[in-house]
Every structure is written in structure tokens, then in C-alpha cells.
Design a protein around this motif. Sequence first.
Motif, mmCIF file in Angstrom:
data_model
loop_
_atom_site.group_PDB
_atom_site.id
_atom_site.type_symbol
_atom_site.label_atom_id
_atom_site.label_comp_id
_atom_site.label_asym_id
_atom_site.label_seq_id
_atom_site.Cartn_x
_atom_site.Cartn_y
_atom_site.Cartn_z
ATOM 1 N N TRP A 26 -2.505 -45.062 -43.817
ATOM 2 C CA TRP A 26 -1.573 -44.025 -43.370
ATOM 3 C C TRP A 26 -2.287 -42.868 -42.684
ATOM 4 C CZ3 TRP A 26 1.565 -44.206 -48.547
ATOM 5 C CH2 TRP A 26 2.570 -45.166 -48.432
ATOM 6 N N PHE A 27 -3.379 -42.388 -43.289
ATOM 7 C CA PHE A 27 -4.100 -41.263 -42.687
ATOM 8 C C PHE A 27 -4.761 -41.668 -41.383
ATOM 9 C CE2 PHE A 27 -4.091 -39.201 -46.967
ATOM 10 C CZ PHE A 27 -3.554 -37.986 -46.570
ATOM 11 N N ALA A 28 -5.452 -42.805 -41.352
ATOM 12 C CA ALA A 28 -6.151 -43.236 -40.138
ATOM 13 C C ALA A 28 -5.169 -43.508 -39.003
ATOM 14 C CB ALA A 28 -6.991 -44.481 -40.439
ATOM 15 N N SER A 29 -4.077 -44.211 -39.297
ATOM 16 C CA SER A 29 -3.094 -44.511 -38.257
ATOM 17 C C SER A 29 -2.346 -43.256 -37.823
ATOM 18 C CB SER A 29 -2.107 -45.574 -38.755
ATOM 19 O OG SER A 29 -1.421 -45.126 -39.917
ATOM 20 N N GLY A 30 -2.149 -42.307 -38.747
ATOM 21 C CA GLY A 30 -1.496 -41.053 -38.388
ATOM 22 C C GLY A 30 -2.303 -40.263 -37.377
ATOM 23 N N ILE A 31 -3.621 -40.263 -37.543
ATOM 24 C CA ILE A 31 -4.493 -39.583 -36.569
ATOM 25 C C ILE A 31 -4.354 -40.243 -35.205
ATOM 26 C CG2 ILE A 31 -6.898 -39.116 -35.970
ATOM 27 C CD1 ILE A 31 -7.454 -38.870 -38.997
ATOM 28 N N THR A 32 -4.306 -41.560 -35.192
ATOM 29 C CA THR A 32 -4.143 -42.287 -33.928
ATOM 30 C C THR A 32 -2.823 -41.934 -33.259
ATOM 31 O OG1 THR A 32 -5.450 -44.132 -34.800
ATOM 32 C CG2 THR A 32 -4.086 -44.573 -32.864
ATOM 33 N N MET A 33 -1.754 -41.866 -34.058
ATOM 34 C CA MET A 33 -0.424 -41.616 -33.500
ATOM 35 C C MET A 33 -0.285 -40.221 -32.893
ATOM 36 S SD MET A 33 1.922 -43.453 -36.405
ATOM 37 C CE MET A 33 3.473 -42.918 -35.694
ATOM 38 N N ILE A 34 -1.070 -39.260 -33.371
ATOM 39 C CA ILE A 34 -1.001 -37.910 -32.815
ATOM 40 C C ILE A 34 -1.280 -37.938 -31.322
ATOM 41 C CG2 ILE A 34 -2.156 -35.670 -32.767
ATOM 42 C CD1 ILE A 34 -2.548 -35.907 -35.766
ATOM 43 N N TYR A 35 -2.228 -38.775 -30.912
ATOM 44 C CA TYR A 35 -2.668 -38.784 -29.522
ATOM 45 C C TYR A 35 -2.206 -40.007 -28.744
ATOM 46 C CZ TYR A 35 -5.506 -35.069 -31.402
ATOM 47 O OH TYR A 35 -5.898 -33.920 -32.014
ATOM 48 N N ALA A 36 -1.782 -41.065 -29.445
ATOM 49 C CA ALA A 36 -1.375 -42.283 -28.748
ATOM 50 C C ALA A 36 0.130 -42.446 -28.697
ATOM 51 C CB ALA A 36 -1.998 -43.507 -29.426
ATOM 52 N N GLY A 37 0.891 -41.657 -29.449
ATOM 53 C CA GLY A 37 2.334 -41.800 -29.465
ATOM 54 C C GLY A 37 2.772 -43.011 -30.274
ATOM 55 N N GLY A 38 3.945 -43.538 -29.947
ATOM 56 C CA GLY A 38 4.524 -44.620 -30.725
ATOM 57 C C GLY A 38 4.302 -45.987 -30.104
ATOM 58 N N MET A 39 5.308 -46.842 -30.233
ATOM 59 C CA MET A 39 5.212 -48.206 -29.722
ATOM 60 C C MET A 39 5.234 -48.209 -28.189
ATOM 61 S SD MET A 39 5.071 -50.404 -32.284
ATOM 62 C CE MET A 39 5.796 -51.968 -31.796
ATOM 63 N N PRO A 40 4.597 -49.218 -27.577
ATOM 64 C CA PRO A 40 4.647 -49.320 -26.111
ATOM 65 C C PRO A 40 6.092 -49.469 -25.638
ATOM 66 C CG PRO A 40 3.020 -50.843 -27.029
ATOM 67 C CD PRO A 40 3.793 -50.290 -28.183
ATOM 68 N N ARG A 41 6.415 -48.826 -24.545
ATOM 69 C CA ARG A 41 7.773 -48.913 -24.024
ATOM 70 C C ARG A 41 7.768 -48.539 -22.556
ATOM 71 N NH1 ARG A 41 10.566 -43.809 -24.031
ATOM 72 N NH2 ARG A 41 9.214 -42.102 -24.723
ATOM 73 N N LEU A 42 8.846 -48.849 -21.898
ATOM 74 C CA LEU A 42 9.050 -48.444 -20.516
ATOM 75 C C LEU A 42 9.878 -47.175 -20.535
ATOM 76 C CD1 LEU A 42 8.880 -49.032 -17.458
ATOM 77 C CD2 LEU A 42 10.967 -50.385 -17.711
ATOM 78 N N THR A 43 9.280 -46.049 -20.166
ATOM 79 C CA THR A 43 10.003 -44.788 -20.210
ATOM 80 C C THR A 43 11.018 -44.724 -19.074
ATOM 81 O OG1 THR A 43 8.485 -43.566 -18.773
ATOM 82 C CG2 THR A 43 7.931 -43.680 -21.130
ATOM 83 N N ALA A 44 11.990 -43.844 -19.217
ATOM 84 C CA ALA A 44 13.030 -43.690 -18.194
ATOM 85 C C ALA A 44 12.432 -43.266 -16.862
ATOM 86 C CB ALA A 44 14.062 -42.672 -18.666
ATOM 87 N N ASP A 45 11.427 -42.385 -16.891
ATOM 88 C CA ASP A 45 10.805 -41.928 -15.652
ATOM 89 C C ASP A 45 10.000 -43.041 -14.991
ATOM 90 O OD1 ASP A 45 11.855 -39.389 -15.696
ATOM 91 O OD2 ASP A 45 10.187 -38.536 -16.823
ATOM 92 N N GLU A 46 9.281 -43.826 -15.789
ATOM 93 C CA GLU A 46 8.509 -44.930 -15.227
ATOM 94 C C GLU A 46 9.431 -45.994 -14.632
ATOM 95 O OE1 GLU A 46 4.577 -44.829 -18.114
ATOM 96 O OE2 GLU A 46 6.428 -45.769 -18.833
ATOM 97 N N ARG A 47 10.518 -46.273 -15.331
ATOM 98 C CA ARG A 47 11.488 -47.234 -14.805
ATOM 99 C C ARG A 47 12.059 -46.753 -13.475
ATOM 100 N NH1 ARG A 47 16.908 -46.903 -14.834
ATOM 101 N NH2 ARG A 47 18.087 -48.851 -14.508
ATOM 102 N N LEU A 48 12.425 -45.465 -13.425
ATOM 103 C CA LEU A 48 13.026 -44.918 -12.209
ATOM 104 C C LEU A 48 12.029 -44.946 -11.052
ATOM 105 C CD1 LEU A 48 15.806 -43.679 -11.528
ATOM 106 C CD2 LEU A 48 14.750 -41.428 -11.796
ATOM 107 N N GLU A 49 10.772 -44.682 -11.343
ATOM 108 C CA GLU A 49 9.751 -44.673 -10.297
ATOM 109 C C GLU A 49 9.627 -46.055 -9.645
ATOM 110 O OE1 GLU A 49 4.967 -43.721 -9.845
ATOM 111 O OE2 GLU A 49 5.794 -44.487 -11.724
#
Length: 525
Positions: A26-49
Amino acid sequence: MAWFRKSVILLHRYLGIVLSLLFVIWFASGITMIYAGGMPRLTADERLERLPAVDLRAVRLTPAEAAEKSFTSGGRTILLTIMGRPAYRVDDGETATVFADTGDLLEEVDAEHAKDIASRFMSVPAEKLTYSGTLTQPDQWTLGQGRQMPLHKFQVDDAAGTELYVSAELGEVTVVTTRRSRSLAWIGTIPHWFYFAALRSNQPLWYQIVVWTSGLGCVLALLGLILGVTQYRWSRPRPSSGIPYSGWMRWHYVTGVIFGVFTLTWVFSGLLSMEPFGWATQPGLQIPRNAFTGGAVDLARFSPMDPAAWKRLMNGRAIKEVEFVQIQDEPYYAVRTARELTEAPRPERLHQPYNVTGRKEGSRILVAAGSLAIRQGPFSAESLLERLKQAAPTASIVEAQLLQDYDSYYYSRGRQTPLPILRVKFDDPDRTWVYVDPEVSQVVARIHRLDRVERWLYNGLHSLDFSFWYNRRPLWDIGVLTLMLGGLTSSTIGLCLGIKRLRRSAKQGARSLSPSSAPAMTRST
């Protein structure tokens, strides 16, 4: 007292042997999530681009005609480009796509056509794409894509190790991952939230596992804090001499005392994120969506689109999508245009309350359907308040304020939620606050009194997003990383001590069962 102390020691010891690995993860992955965000996804802005521009010259159908051909009851209607052709997408819970040039319905896209879609999206030759199969059930990267099934999966021969999924129903790319985003998810979000596909697809089981493990984690952390007090030798003259341990056990005690409160509040707030027992799920004051629209969209109020007039209006800007909306009883085109992204926007889930759903769209233009004029300003606060009063006749407005900056309950570190925002407080039993975006006359957040409590118990304790340091980086980073590294150190030492104890117990058990340790048998006479 001796019996109580011994019971706490034994419970903390053996519960720690079971859960210490989870705390490390939990602690190690939490540190990663601070800077890497969540699951991979196609954001609305990237899709629109990456979405092709709409060729209005090829549009032959009006939105009303398209809705009639879609065999739906109407609903959200958008004009966009699908497979190189203009098309209307109508969504009333079920999605239908009608090509705007011929009126034909989009049939389920096969793998060959999906490959062409993926090729256009990535701007690479089709030869660089490898078909990986068709998904009928979500895999690790499509857990939230159940409605878009089936999905055609492709691998791209590029340096990033890109993989993408094309919806057979929608005819467009819905998920994009890279080798980096997948790797970061495996060391961040997936172990942190137990987002393993086989488990996450079973929602009730996943929920119970997260709730029970975090609940037991709270018990473990609380027992550690109790031992920090009861085990200390208060009569010793020097603070260091009061610690009754040596070696690694001493370091586990010291780090546990220093970082134990944070560890407890952190795992407790993680538990609250699952809203056990539905403690914060009151509905609050309900504001019907049609309070600001004036009713369902009447597509008949939208005339056939004149390409020449739109070309003059857009002044060279490419149209990526046109949504047909109704705002305060009047029809509007919500036009999304091309916008060059200098960098991918950061995922905001870690730094934004869950009940804030608004997203700032810098590429959106509102065009009045009647006059074909671009709306230049926001809707007036008076018109928004009048509609809120009509929507909630049983509650009175006690305060209304147009905020130019975020408050403690509506915020976004990446400033990805709209500003200014109209905050309206009601005197209903749940003391509901409603946030309305005056740019589009739409509710983007509705927060009642228990939501505000949850904001501090979850976001406050889990992300430490307190105003005195939250937006003063790297001050927040230094503080949070210090606390998380301290908790990680204490948990890692506890894990090592637990493994050492298990090995010692296993050796003792093996020794007691070995023939050489059995008592000698005497021959009976």
C-alpha cells in the motif's frame, strides 16, 4: 494489565505477520500513484486531438432525421467522424450510430475495419498493427469498458509498446495503453486497490476484500499505537532508555511510534473511501437535470448545417464534434474544436473529490442554433438562481456566491475543473451545497453535510490536501513523502521480523518432529 498487554502483543504480532506485506504494498504503490496517476486510459482531450475533423459538406441528414433512423427514443446526440464519414451518435442508454451522409446504421465493426480505425488513430500504416483478438469480457485494461464490448485489441509496432482497443459498437478507439503506463499501473493502482481483472470483475467479492483488509489494517495500526504507550518504560531517566527493545525490533518500535498515527489515519481513510455501511450515501437535495435545460432536447429546432456559414463562423478552426444541446430552453450547438496538446493532462483522481464531476473544456464553443452566433459570456447568476429555486421549492437558498477560485470542497490541483463557479447553499435537512458552471448552465457538484465530513475524513486524511501546503509544491511532496516513507520503513521492518519469526517457528516445528528429537523407546521385558 499484564494479561491485556500480552494479548495486545500477540494480536499485533500475528496480525502483523499476515498484513505487513499489504502495508508495504500500500505504501509503495501509493507513492507511485502520486506521480503516475491511476489506470491507463484515453483522456477526453487526447481522444479529441486524434479525432478527425467533421466534413460538413458530406452531411445530408439533420439530427432529427438521424434520431428517427436510429430507432431510439432520442437522447444525447453528437455529430462526429466515424470511419472517415460524418455520423450522428445517439445515446439514450443504448447507443446507435447513423451515418450522416447516407442514413445507414453502423453495423458491428469487424476486425479488418477496426484495424483501419486504429491505423488512422495512431497515424501509422496498417502493417504496423498486429491483431490480438476480440474481447467479449473486460481484461486488465478495459475494466470500465463493459458497455463498449466487444473490443478489438491491437498491438502497435512502435517504441512505446502501444496497445489499443477499438469498440465494435462505437467504431472508435476507447482505450490506449503503453508499456510505461501498464508498468506504472502494475506497481501503482493495481496492487493498491486490488485491481486485478479476475477479482475486480466480481464487484461484491472485490468490495468485501478491500473493506475487510483495510478494516483489519486499522486494527493492526491501532494495536501498534497502544503498544507504543504500554511497552515504554516511563520510569527510565532518558527517553532512549525507556525503549525495551534492541536491534531491528527497536527500529520498528521507533518508526511505529513516530509514523503510527499517520499509518492509522491513512488506512482508516482508505477504508472510508469504500463507504462501508453506506454511511455517507444520503441523496441530499435533488436537482433535476432539466432544471437548467428546460426539458429534453428538441432536435427539430436544429436546421440543416450550412458548410459555408460554419466555415466563416469557425474561421479556420477544425470541428471535431458537435453536440446538440438545450440550455435554458434554447437550442445550442456545443462545438468541440481541435486543440494542440503540449502535454498529456495529469489524471486528477488522486487530487480531486469524487463528487466533483465537472471538467473544463478549453476547446468548447457554444453556438446559438437560431442565430448561429457564438455565445460570448456566461449565463447570468440570476437566471441560474431562479432555476434552482424552481427546481427545489421546498428548500430555501441561504447563500449564493460566484467563486473565482476553488474552495475546500470544490477544487482540482491541475485546475481541470471549471472556474468561475456559482456556489449555492440550501437550508434542506442535508444542508446541500450546489455548484453550477455558469459557462454552460450545468451542475458540476452537489455536496451535502456528510459529503463534507467525508471530504476531510477521506481526501483530507488520505491525500493530506490541506490548504496550508496543498498547492505549495514541493512542500506538500516533502511532507507526504516523508510520512509515506516512514510508514513504508516501519512496515518493511515489521514484515522482515514477521518472516524471521515464521522461519524460527518452522525450524522449531521441524526439529520437534525429527526422529533424532523423539524420546528413546525402552524395550519391554
